[in-house]
Design an enzyme around this catalytic site. Structure first.
Site, PDB file in Angstrom:
ATOM      1  N   GLU A 218      53.738  35.599  29.646  1.00 46.21           N
ATOM      2  CA  GLU A 218      52.855  36.513  29.856  1.00 46.21           C
ATOM      3  C   GLU A 218      52.732  36.836  31.676  1.00 46.21           C
ATOM      4  OE1 GLU A 218      49.350  34.762  28.388  1.00 46.21           O
ATOM      5  OE2 GLU A 218      49.700  35.102  26.149  1.00 46.21           O
TER       6      GLU A 218
ATOM      7  N   TYR B  74      39.139  33.890  46.643  1.00 44.92           N
ATOM      8  CA  TYR B  74      39.874  32.801  46.657  1.00 44.92           C
ATOM      9  C   TYR B  74      40.469  32.519  48.145  1.00 44.92           C
ATOM     10  CZ  TYR B  74      40.696  34.419  41.893  1.00 44.92           C
ATOM     11  OH  TYR B  74      40.341  34.833  40.561  1.00 44.92           O
TER      12      TYR B  74
ATOM     13  N   CYS C 282      28.395  45.250  53.312  1.00 45.79           N
ATOM     14  CA  CYS C 282      27.375  44.581  54.441  1.00 45.79           C
ATOM     15  C   CYS C 282      27.476  42.982  53.997  1.00 45.79           C
ATOM     16  CB  CYS C 282      26.022  45.155  53.882  1.00 45.79           C
ATOM     17  SG  CYS C 282      25.549  46.664  54.036  1.00 45.79           S
ATOM     18  N   GLU C 283      28.548  42.641  54.134  1.00 40.54           N
ATOM     19  CA  GLU C 283      29.055  41.154  54.044  1.00 40.54           C
ATOM     20  C   GLU C 283      29.986  40.712  55.338  1.00 40.54           C
ATOM     21  OE1 GLU C 283      28.172  39.069  51.651  1.00 40.54           O
ATOM     22  OE2 GLU C 283      26.984  40.581  50.433  1.00 40.54           O
TER      23      GLU C 283
END
Length: 464
Positions: free
Chosen positions: A318, A365, A392-393
């Site tokens: 996959e 991650y 806003c981070e």
């Protein structure tokens, strides 16, 4: 064709991914080039032209690159398993999916692996038969299971004893047999980050081999009137850059198949999952080629057949990221540029018109990316830079560290490669930003796969 001076990635064009998969170490798509006027182009389309026509931020898919990678996986698996019982390649739709993209990969000989009603319905709407789809997920809804049975999917991957009973109950209601795989937790721990390693015990996926749950599931599936146990499944993680973990997991799954045969349970298929890694920056290791993966898996199956005397199972895998990620870049427009003092001097913060809403992987991650000017070249000195979004981070970082020219300014275009997997698929409307468009480019032509969201789209959900 020249190498871009303001960053470490060589943009020199590489061959289309057909011959042997050796280009799988490339960071930029095969048809990305720097034109004589300094503009970046993909598949004959200059990115400034694309920005003027389609706006930014925009995901840009190199169609020939993605399809070539899909064909390479299919060809290598077919070759490696030709003397066994054949192989299937299921494209992992969770990486990126649209109706047209589904048609392309199926036309290239692949099937579609889905993990939700939305993904399955996208494939079906594209005209893909259910028999060319699989259904994954650790908590499938009744509707998802019913849809899978109605459309005749190739298999439903069972993730727990609870789900085994649930699928059996729904199949019994409908008077049919559900074709099922059992997802086994092999204990092989692999992957680029703890959150994407999926075969260790203390996580939500799979039926544990070490505790005996997997064998209990095999017994119960074989005895169930409305379940048809056709295969065993393993998925050990994501962004894996070595073959050893896959071989180890394959051996464990094949040993379970041999145990089942001793109990009179015939299992004719195994799926060894995905998670094949790519390079995001020049610091990343070059991953094995599809040929290397396919030959290693075929070797494990050949050894199993020789040792047990069992007929070879049909094998499926996959891949998702390794097909679509390097084939797609994100095109941003530069806004605010400012210098920030740090202990070792300064860092230039380059703000773009997207961010964690279109690529959450750096925040989630700690994933690394690179970036390059797309509208021009520059002879200015390089400076330590960080590409950030407009959310806003403080963790809204697109590229943590990259060398960009000192004269970068508002209105420039930046291209970030290798965003095809999990960029759009994990996009959000945080701060009520709208999701970008996804456009495909091929032979100088532009095709819109997914239109850009508008604020009107967002307001349409609001009941006022």
């Amino acid at each position: 064709m020249s190498t871009q001076p303001q960053q470490t990635i060589n943009l020199e064009q590489t061959p289309a991914p057909e011959p042997d998969g050796s280009e799988y170490g490339a960071i930029w798509s095969s048809h990305t080039e720097r034109l004589a006027n300094g503009e970046l182009a993909v598949a004959g389309v200059p990115l400034p032209h694309l920005a003027a026509k389609c706006g930014t931020p925009t995901f840009v898919l190199d169609v020939a690159d993605a399809r070539g990678r899909a064909r390479t996986w299919k060809r290598e698996m077919d070759t490696a398993f030709a003397q066994l019982n054949g192989a299937d390649v299921y494209y992992a739709g969770k990486a990126f999916l649209s109706q047209q993209f589904a048609r392309w990969v199926v036309d290239d000989g692949l099937h579609i692996d889905t993990a939700s009603e939305g993904e399955l319905c996208t494939a079906l709407a594209a005209g893909i038969p259910g028999s060319a789809c699989g259904l994954h997920g650790n908590n499938k809804s009744r509707r998802e299971i019913e849809l899978a049975l109605e459309t005749g999917v190739a298999h439903i991957v069972i993730d727990s004893l609870d789900e085994l009973d649930f699928v059996e109950h729904i199949a019994a209601e409908r008077g049919v047999q559900a074709p099922v795989y059992l997802r086994l937790t092999t204990g092989v721990h692999a992957g680029g980050h703890e959150f994407i390693s999926t075969a260790h015990e203390d996580q939500k996926f799979g039926l544990s081999i070490s505790t005996g749950v997997a064998r209990e599931a095999m017994r119960r599936s074989a005895a169930a009137e409305h379940l048809n146990l056709i295969g065993l499944h393993s998925h050990i993680g994501s962004q894996i850059a070595a073959v050893e973990g896959f071989v180890q997991a394959a051996r464990i799954v094949l040993d379970e198949r041999a145990w089942a045969a001793e109990q009179g349970i015939e299992i004719n298929e195994i799926d060894l999952g995905g998670g094949y890694g790519i390079r995001y920056t020049s610091a990343d290791p070059v991953p094995p080629t599809p040929r290397a993966f396919a030959q290693a898996l075929a070797g494990a199956v050949s050894k199993h057949v020789a040792e047990t005397g069992l007929p070879a199972p049909r094998v499926s895998i996959e891949p998702g990221r390794s097909i679509v990620a390097p084939a797609m870049l994100m095109l941003y427009s530069v806004g605010t540029v400012k210098d920030v003092a740090i202990d070792s001097g300064k860092r230039t913060y380059v703000s773009v018109d997207g961010g964690m809403s279109d690529n959450i992987r750096p925040a989630l991650y700690d994933a690394d990316y690179t970036a390059a000017l797309a509208n021009r070249v520059s002879s200015a000195a390089l400076q330590r830079s960080r590409v950030v979004g407009k959310h806003c981070e403080s963790g809204d970082i697109v590229v943590r560290n990259v060398a960009l020219p000192a004269d970068i300014h508002r209105g420039d275009l930046l291209a970030v490669p290798a965003v095809g997997a999990y960029g759009y698929a994990m996009a959000s409307n945080y701060n009520m930003l709208t999701k970008p468009a996804v456009v495909a480019v091929s032979n100088g032509e532009i095709m819109e796969l997914l239109r850009r969201q508008t604020v009107a789209d967002l307001l349409a959900y609001d009941q006022g």
